[in-house]
Scaffold this active site. Structure first.
Site, mmCIF file in Angstrom:
data_model
loop_
_atom_site.group_PDB
_atom_site.id
_atom_site.type_symbol
_atom_site.label_atom_id
_atom_site.label_comp_id
_atom_site.label_asym_id
_atom_site.label_seq_id
_atom_site.Cartn_x
_atom_site.Cartn_y
_atom_site.Cartn_z
ATOM 1 N N SER A 21 -37.148 0.671 9.823
ATOM 2 C CA SER A 21 -37.523 -0.661 9.358
ATOM 3 C C SER A 21 -38.109 -0.525 7.967
ATOM 4 O O SER A 21 -38.613 0.532 7.589
ATOM 5 C CB SER A 21 -38.525 -1.279 10.330
ATOM 6 N N LYS A 22 -38.012 -1.633 7.193
ATOM 7 C CA LYS A 22 -38.497 -1.521 5.821
ATOM 8 C C LYS A 22 -40.001 -1.297 5.782
ATOM 9 O O LYS A 22 -40.537 -0.879 4.778
ATOM 10 C CB LYS A 22 -38.089 -2.733 4.985
ATOM 11 N N ARG A 23 -40.661 -1.542 6.899
ATOM 12 C CA ARG A 23 -42.106 -1.314 6.926
ATOM 13 C C ARG A 23 -42.465 0.124 7.291
ATOM 14 O O ARG A 23 -43.600 0.542 7.161
ATOM 15 C CB ARG A 23 -42.778 -2.286 7.889
#
Ligand code: GLU
Ligand code: ZN
Length: 503
Positions: free
Chosen positions: A266-268
């Site tokens: 995930s981009k996080r």
């Protein structure tokens, strides 16, 4: 493998169109890379567009980071921010009038309609549909409202959203990566394109700009696959109302990237942050080479390749539809190979900012400092995975004598009661040495420690390494001593006596 004349197609127009939210992440970079490689392979055009219509989430800081990242990675684009182009502006936040106009036309032509349903009503009906085992998307409630019903809603003070009317037919398209895909209309309900406050949504602006900018191929992540049938229907409607050149782009959906524990990256995820790789000292060549392997390969037996090789060979139809796994160890190994392949001066120049960031070199390094770096760099180049390691590896040469400190853990592991004799004998041998260069240094130390004290080389030299470089891992010891100079070497060997535990 050069690109063959049949591959050249200057009509190819692809786009990279990130939303400026948060920090750039590796998934985004992979998408940019595949679009760039596709455009360059075909001799086409890469459009860089900023999808910043979500004022609540977009930020100027993130926009600047995106541009900085693209420049750092070495991407060039033919149209977009900073370079301009025939479809300016390339920031969607500056194109609101265009979207309002297109939305009005879609509404007028009946491709879109006002939907007055409140969120609560939509939620309640969705729940009921789910409970009854019916499709739970929008149920078409406002598709055919009578003038009286509309009047009533308006009087109630309801503000409508604009909803796109999906055609009631199966949508089929040929994905460049995944082959033929088909979507049943019951799985693709009518969807919102303009908010009640008049703000256009991604669902509208993205295909509108693709149409207006003449995009021929859309290469993007698989997470967007579910929006593709909706967008294809919208392109067709746009063609009917005369927006764009009337054709629908071809789509290629790039495979998911899996991170730790086989979960989608995930981009996080901290592991996904581009800044992390930059800070550690990955080089663009290495990082991009690795990211290209997330779905593509040059050949079975060649993992390392240059961007020129990638461009020459890139073929979207060879992209693998299966999820790709992000393997940090492999990414590091590929980067290390690219580091080793750099010309010495190039390698040196790239080390400078890392030493500066660590406070070991000033903003304007002196000629003597650069010379020292040029001397030590070749001793480290083979041993490094990322540029940032230079700080640990060669920091001992650049640190001011008063700031030099031995790593306490390494000292505790290596310096023992026997080390006193080792250090003292070394100081004596090196003081008397006529020629302070690696070979004589080695010979003198061997004679004093191995022959003289009867200590095995490994046990003889490790304490010296820790005393002189501060760490157990360093460039070769005798070269390090030479670069440091006799005076400072002797000073550190003597100072290390203080760290030796009493016997
Ligand atoms: N702005 C969209 C995103 O960042 C682009 C999606 C697309 O490539 O169509 O997700
Ligand atoms: Zn409705």
């Amino acid at each position: 493998m050069a690109n063959t004349p049949t591959d050249l197609d200057p009509t190819v127009r692809v786009r990279f169109c990130p939303s400026p939210t948060g920090n750039p992440h590796v998934g985004l970079v992979r998408t940019a890379l595949f679009n760039w490689a596709f455009a360059r392979h075909h001799g086409g055009t890469l459009v860089f567009r900023i999808e910043d219509t979500d004022a609540a989430r977009d930020s100027e800081d993130s926009y600047n980071q995106l541009l900085d990242a693209m420049r750092w990675l070495g991407f060039d684009w033919d149209e977009g921010p900073e370079v301009g182009g025939p479809h300016e502006p390339y920031r969607q936040s500056q194109r609101m009038d265009i979207y309002a106009d297109v939305a009005a036309k879609l509404h007028e032509a009946g491709h879109a309609y006002h939907c007055y349903c409140s969120t609560e009503e939509l939620d309640a009906r969705r729940e009921a549909a789910r409970a009854a085992g019916r499709p739970s998307g929008y149920d078409g409630h406002c598709r055919e409202l009578t003038a009286e019903q509309v009047e009533l809603y308006v009087q109630e003070g309801r503000k409508p959203i604009l909803r796109f009317r999906m055609p009631e037919e199966t949508l089929v398209f040929d994905d460049l990566v995944r082959g033929t895909l088909s979507f049943d209309p019951k799985d693709v309900p009518d969807y919102g394109i303009v908010r009640a406050n008049g703000a256009p949504l991604y669902t509208l602006v993205n295909p509108v700009d693709d149409a207006l900018m003449g995009i021929t191929h859309v290469l993007r992540g698989e997470d967007l696959l579910s929006s593709t049938p909706r967008q294809i229907a919208l392109y067709r409607a746009l063609a009917q109302i005369g927006v764009g050149n009337g054709s629908t782009p071809r789509f290629g959906h790039l495979p998911y990237v899996m991170g730790e524990g086989n979960k989608k990256l995930s981009k996080r995820d901290p592991q996904a942050s581009l800044n992390l790789y930059r800070e550690r000292g990955f080089i663009p060549e290495g990082l991009l080479n690795y990211l290209a392997l997330l779905g593509w390969s040059l050949s079975e037996d060649q993992d390392r390749f240059s961007m020129a090789e990638l461009v020459a060979a890139f073929d979207i139809s060879k992209v693998n539809a299966n999820p790709a796994r992000f393997d940090l160890k492999k990414c590091e190994a590929i980067n290390a190979e690219h580091l080793r392949a750099l010309a010495p001066e190039d390698f040196c120049a790239r080390l400078v900012p890392y030493l500066q960031a660590a406070g070991l070199l000033p903003a304007e390094p002196s000629a003597a400092q650069l010379e020292l770096l040029a001397a030590v760099a070749p001793l480290t180049q083979e041993r490094m995975v990322v540029l940032g390691e230079i700080v640990q590896m060669a920091g001992f040469l650049f640190v001011a004598p008063e700031d030099f400190a031995v790593d306490p853990d390494d000292a505790a592991k290596v310096l023992n009661a026997d080390s006193r004799a080792v250090l003292e004998a070394s100081v004596k041998a090196l003081t008397e040495l006529a020629d302070f260069t690696p070979e004589p240094i080695q010979a003198a130390l061997r004679e004093a420690l191995v022959d003289g004290l009867g200590i095995k080389p490994k046990f003889a030299f490790t304490p010296l390494r820790v005393a002189v470089t501060g760490r157990r891992v360093s460039p070769p010891l005798f070269e390090s001593m030479e670069l440091l100079g006799r005076e400072e070497t002797l000073r550190r060997l003597t100072a290390a006596l203080e760290l030796v535990p009493a016997s």
